[in-house]
Design a protein around this motif. Structure first.
Motif, PDB file in Angstrom:
ATOM      1  N   ARG A  24       0.833  -1.207   0.000  1.00 35.64           N
ATOM      2  CA  ARG A  24       0.000   0.000   0.000  1.00 35.64           C
ATOM      3  C   ARG A  24       0.862   1.250   0.000  1.00 35.64           C
ATOM      4  O   ARG A  24       0.515   2.258  -0.607  1.00 35.64           O
ATOM      5  CB  ARG A  24      -0.915  -0.004   1.225  1.00 35.64           C
ATOM      6  N   PHE A  25       1.997   1.182   0.678  1.00 37.83           N
ATOM      7  CA  PHE A  25       2.931   2.304   0.720  1.00 37.83           C
ATOM      8  C   PHE A  25       4.280   1.800   0.218  1.00 37.83           C
ATOM      9  O   PHE A  25       5.158   1.456   1.001  1.00 37.83           O
ATOM     10  CB  PHE A  25       3.041   2.860   2.139  1.00 37.83           C
ATOM     11  N   PRO A  26       4.451   1.736  -1.102  1.00 40.79           N
ATOM     12  CA  PRO A  26       5.613   1.051  -1.687  1.00 40.79           C
ATOM     13  C   PRO A  26       6.860   1.933  -1.765  1.00 40.79           C
ATOM     14  O   PRO A  26       6.811   3.154  -1.602  1.00 40.79           O
ATOM     15  CB  PRO A  26       5.112   0.692  -3.081  1.00 40.79           C
ATOM     16  N   CYS A  27       7.968   1.245  -2.053  1.00 41.70           N
ATOM     17  CA  CYS A  27       9.237   1.925  -2.316  1.00 41.70           C
ATOM     18  C   CYS A  27       9.228   2.532  -3.710  1.00 41.70           C
ATOM     19  O   CYS A  27       9.566   3.688  -3.899  1.00 41.70           O
ATOM     20  CB  CYS A  27      10.384   0.931  -2.155  1.00 41.70           C
ATOM     21  N   GLY A  28       8.871   1.713  -4.715  1.00 37.29           N
ATOM     22  CA  GLY A  28       8.763   2.202  -6.082  1.00 37.29           C
ATOM     23  C   GLY A  28      10.021   2.058  -6.911  1.00 37.29           C
ATOM     24  O   GLY A  28       9.992   2.294  -8.125  1.00 37.29           O
ATOM     25  N   PHE A  29      11.150   1.699  -6.313  1.00 37.33           N
ATOM     26  CA  PHE A  29      12.390   1.610  -7.086  1.00 37.33           C
ATOM     27  C   PHE A  29      12.363   0.372  -7.982  1.00 37.33           C
ATOM     28  O   PHE A  29      11.999  -0.720  -7.533  1.00 37.33           O
ATOM     29  CB  PHE A  29      13.604   1.544  -6.157  1.00 37.33           C
ATOM     30  N   PRO A  30      12.774   0.485  -9.254  1.00 40.47           N
ATOM     31  CA  PRO A  30      12.781  -0.685 -10.161  1.00 40.47           C
ATOM     32  C   PRO A  30      14.022  -1.542  -9.915  1.00 40.47           C
ATOM     33  O   PRO A  30      15.117  -1.211 -10.356  1.00 40.47           O
ATOM     34  CB  PRO A  30      12.813  -0.042 -11.556  1.00 40.47           C
ATOM     35  N   VAL A  31      13.870  -2.654  -9.228  1.00 43.80           N
ATOM     36  CA  VAL A  31      15.024  -3.486  -8.876  1.00 43.80           C
ATOM     37  C   VAL A  31      15.349  -4.534  -9.931  1.00 43.80           C
ATOM     38  O   VAL A  31      16.374  -5.211  -9.826  1.00 43.80           O
ATOM     39  CB  VAL A  31      14.789  -4.183  -7.515  1.00 43.80           C
ATOM     40  N   GLY A  54      21.831   3.237   1.152  1.00 43.33           N
ATOM     41  CA  GLY A  54      20.686   3.841   1.815  1.00 43.33           C
ATOM     42  C   GLY A  54      19.734   4.450   0.798  1.00 43.33           C
ATOM     43  O   GLY A  54      19.950   4.375  -0.419  1.00 43.33           O
ATOM     44  N   CYS A  55      18.670   5.065   1.287  1.00 41.08           N
ATOM     45  CA  CYS A  55      17.650   5.607   0.393  1.00 41.08           C
ATOM     46  C   CYS A  55      18.215   6.682  -0.536  1.00 41.08           C
ATOM     47  O   CYS A  55      17.886   6.738  -1.717  1.00 41.08           O
ATOM     48  CB  CYS A  55      16.496   6.165   1.226  1.00 41.08           C
ATOM     49  N   LYS A  56      19.083   7.540   0.000  1.00 37.94           N
ATOM     50  CA  LYS A  56      19.680   8.593  -0.849  1.00 37.94           C
ATOM     51  C   LYS A  56      20.572   7.999  -1.930  1.00 37.94           C
ATOM     52  O   LYS A  56      20.700   8.568  -3.020  1.00 37.94           O
ATOM     53  CB  LYS A  56      20.471   9.561   0.022  1.00 37.94           C
ATOM     54  N   HIS A  57      21.197   6.858  -1.632  1.00 37.74           N
ATOM     55  CA  HIS A  57      22.055   6.206  -2.627  1.00 37.74           C
ATOM     56  C   HIS A  57      21.227   5.780  -3.838  1.00 37.74           C
ATOM     57  O   HIS A  57      21.685   5.911  -4.990  1.00 37.74           O
ATOM     58  CB  HIS A  57      22.736   4.995  -1.992  1.00 37.74           C
ATOM     59  N   TRP A  58      20.002   5.283  -3.599  1.00 42.89           N
ATOM     60  CA  TRP A  58      19.188   4.773  -4.691  1.00 42.89           C
ATOM     61  C   TRP A  58      18.358   5.866  -5.356  1.00 42.89           C
ATOM     62  O   TRP A  58      18.183   5.849  -6.580  1.00 42.89           O
ATOM     63  CB  TRP A  58      18.257   3.670  -4.178  1.00 42.89           C
ATOM     64  N   TRP A  59      17.859   6.796  -4.606  1.00 43.56           N
ATOM     65  CA  TRP A  59      16.935   7.783  -5.154  1.00 43.56           C
ATOM     66  C   TRP A  59      17.547   9.166  -5.373  1.00 43.56           C
ATOM     67  O   TRP A  59      16.966   9.974  -6.108  1.00 43.56           O
ATOM     68  CB  TRP A  59      15.713   7.932  -4.246  1.00 43.56           C
ATOM     69  N   GLY A  60      18.684   9.434  -4.762  1.00 41.52           N
ATOM     70  CA  GLY A  60      19.267  10.768  -4.908  1.00 41.52           C
ATOM     71  C   GLY A  60      18.385  11.832  -4.261  1.00 41.52           C
ATOM     72  O   GLY A  60      17.767  11.592  -3.220  1.00 41.52           O
ATOM     73  N   GLN A 114      15.505  12.724  -4.842  1.00 44.68           N
ATOM     74  CA  GLN A 114      14.092  12.359  -4.760  1.00 44.68           C
ATOM     75  C   GLN A 114      13.788  11.418  -3.594  1.00 44.68           C
ATOM     76  O   GLN A 114      12.667  10.931  -3.464  1.00 44.68           O
ATOM     77  CB  GLN A 114      13.671  11.688  -6.074  1.00 44.68           C
ATOM     78  N   TRP A 115      14.761  11.171  -2.736  1.00 48.18           N
ATOM     79  CA  TRP A 115      14.577  10.181  -1.677  1.00 48.18           C
ATOM     80  C   TRP A 115      13.399  10.521  -0.779  1.00 48.18           C
ATOM     81  O   TRP A 115      12.685   9.622  -0.325  1.00 48.18           O
ATOM     82  CB  TRP A 115      15.853  10.070  -0.836  1.00 48.18           C
ATOM     83  N   VAL A 116      13.172  11.792  -0.513  1.00 51.35           N
ATOM     84  CA  VAL A 116      12.135  12.190   0.442  1.00 51.35           C
ATOM     85  C   VAL A 116      10.738  11.804  -0.045  1.00 51.35           C
ATOM     86  O   VAL A 116       9.808  11.636   0.746  1.00 51.35           O
ATOM     87  CB  VAL A 116      12.218  13.704   0.712  1.00 51.35           C
ATOM     88  N   LEU A 117      10.576  11.617  -1.354  1.00 52.84           N
ATOM     89  CA  LEU A 117       9.274  11.237  -1.910  1.00 52.84           C
ATOM     90  C   LEU A 117       9.007   9.747  -1.770  1.00 52.84           C
ATOM     91  O   LEU A 117       7.866   9.305  -1.972  1.00 52.84           O
ATOM     92  CB  LEU A 117       9.197  11.639  -3.389  1.00 52.84           C
ATOM     93  N   HIS A 118      10.023   8.960  -1.431  1.00 52.92           N
ATOM     94  CA  HIS A 118       9.885   7.508  -1.400  1.00 52.92           C
ATOM     95  C   HIS A 118      10.220   6.899  -0.043  1.00 52.92           C
ATOM     96  O   HIS A 118      10.010   5.710   0.155  1.00 52.92           O
ATOM     97  CB  HIS A 118      10.789   6.880  -2.471  1.00 52.92           C
TER      98      HIS A 118
END
Length: 309
Positions: free
Chosen positions: A179-186, A275-281, A283-287
């Protein structure tokens, strides 16, 4: 309350009856067919409305007294069955591997001389299946109110609560949805490999043919493609000099030349390697599905689960 068919009630009112208990177990793990067990000394073919199933006497079931109440307490009972000699319809390996853990179950009182006379006694979900000395296995039969005891809303946490790579519910082809996903394409992160050699702990440590740098798969996820552990997924705790260490032992020993696929995972922290910033840069705060700015020093006054990590 339950409604007993008139024909079955008339049969139960007789001095002599031909009734038995049947238990249908439907695994939630993909690739496993429903299993039927019975208290009778011969097999019974029975259709409860979801398809005919052969209830096996060779496996059998010995059920304890069922504890039920009119409040919201979880109804429960414990069943014991035998591990079949020829792995039909269940095998000891699958039982140990957890293929039948948390399966759906339903129990029926059936006239085995006329199986159209039956009544459903209860249904729910199993607990964890335990194998005893390779001879028998036990399982806890929990009622449906068990689900009402589980938390379905999010709680505060410093770390992200989303599963790395999870997608919104209903996403076609997604391996994991939330319901509250990460969204990163792994998907592009997966790499195929094979085992070069196995350490002394042959369920934990092994050498890979991956040329990735130390810590690249820390944390990481590994899914076995061949061997007795095929289809099972494990977390990687350490990765150095091409050697992978699993967080928890694999269900069966690892052998050379077994193949797998592997990818890095997220640490669930907003900063640091993987960490989240490593994957999203930026935009991390949105995910990020956590509250990283909870004041740790105020945990005595503020409800901050996980702040002590």
């Amino acid at each position: 309350m339950r409604t007993i068919p008139i024909a079955l009630q008339q049969h139960l009112d007789r001095d002599t009856t031909t009734v038995c208990l049947l238990v249908r177990i439907e695994p939630v793990a993909p690739g496993y067919a429903p299993v039927g067990v019975t208290t009778l000394d011969r097999d019974v073919s029975f259709d409860s409305g979801s398809g005919a199933l052969l209830y096996r006497a060779a496996v059998g079931v010995d059920s304890s007294a069922r504890v039920s109440s009119s409040d919201m307490a979880v109804d429960n009972a414990e069943g014991t069955s035998l591990v079949p000699e020829f792995d039909v319809p269940v095998s000891e390996r699958d039982l140990i591997a957890g293929a039948y853990d948390y399966a759906r179950w339903a129990s029926y009182l059936v006239n085995f001389e006329g199986t159209t006379q039956f009544v459903e006694l209860a249904r729910g979900e199993l607990g964890q299946v335990r194998v005893l000395q390779g001879m028998s296995f036990t399982f806890e039969m929990l009622g449906l109110t068990k689900r009402l005891k589980q938390t379905i809303v999010e709680k505060d946490s410093l770390r992200c609560r989303a599963i790395f790579g999870s997608q919104p519910v209903g996403t076609p082809g997604a391996e994991v949805t939330q319901r509250f996903p990460c969204g990163f394409p792994v998907g592009p992160l997966w790499q195929n490999g094979s085992v070069v050699s196995v350490g002394e702990e042959n369920t934990v440590v092994f050498e890979t043919d991956s040329g990735a740098a130390d810590g690249f798969f820390k944390p990481g996820v590994l899914q076995w493609l061949t061997g007795p552990n095929a289809g099972r997924t494990y977390d990687i705790e350490e990765f150095a000099s091409g050697e992978a260490t699993l967080t928890f032992p694999s269900m069966f020993p690892i052998s050379e030349d077994e193949t797998y696929r592997i990818r890095p995972d997220c640490t669930k922290w907003k900063d640091g390697p993987n960490g989240c910033k490593h994957w999203w840069g930026p935009q991390w705060v949105l995910h990020y599905r956590g509250e990283p700015y909870i004041p740790v020093g105020d945990t005595g006054q503020v409800n901050a689960p996980g702040a002590s990590i």
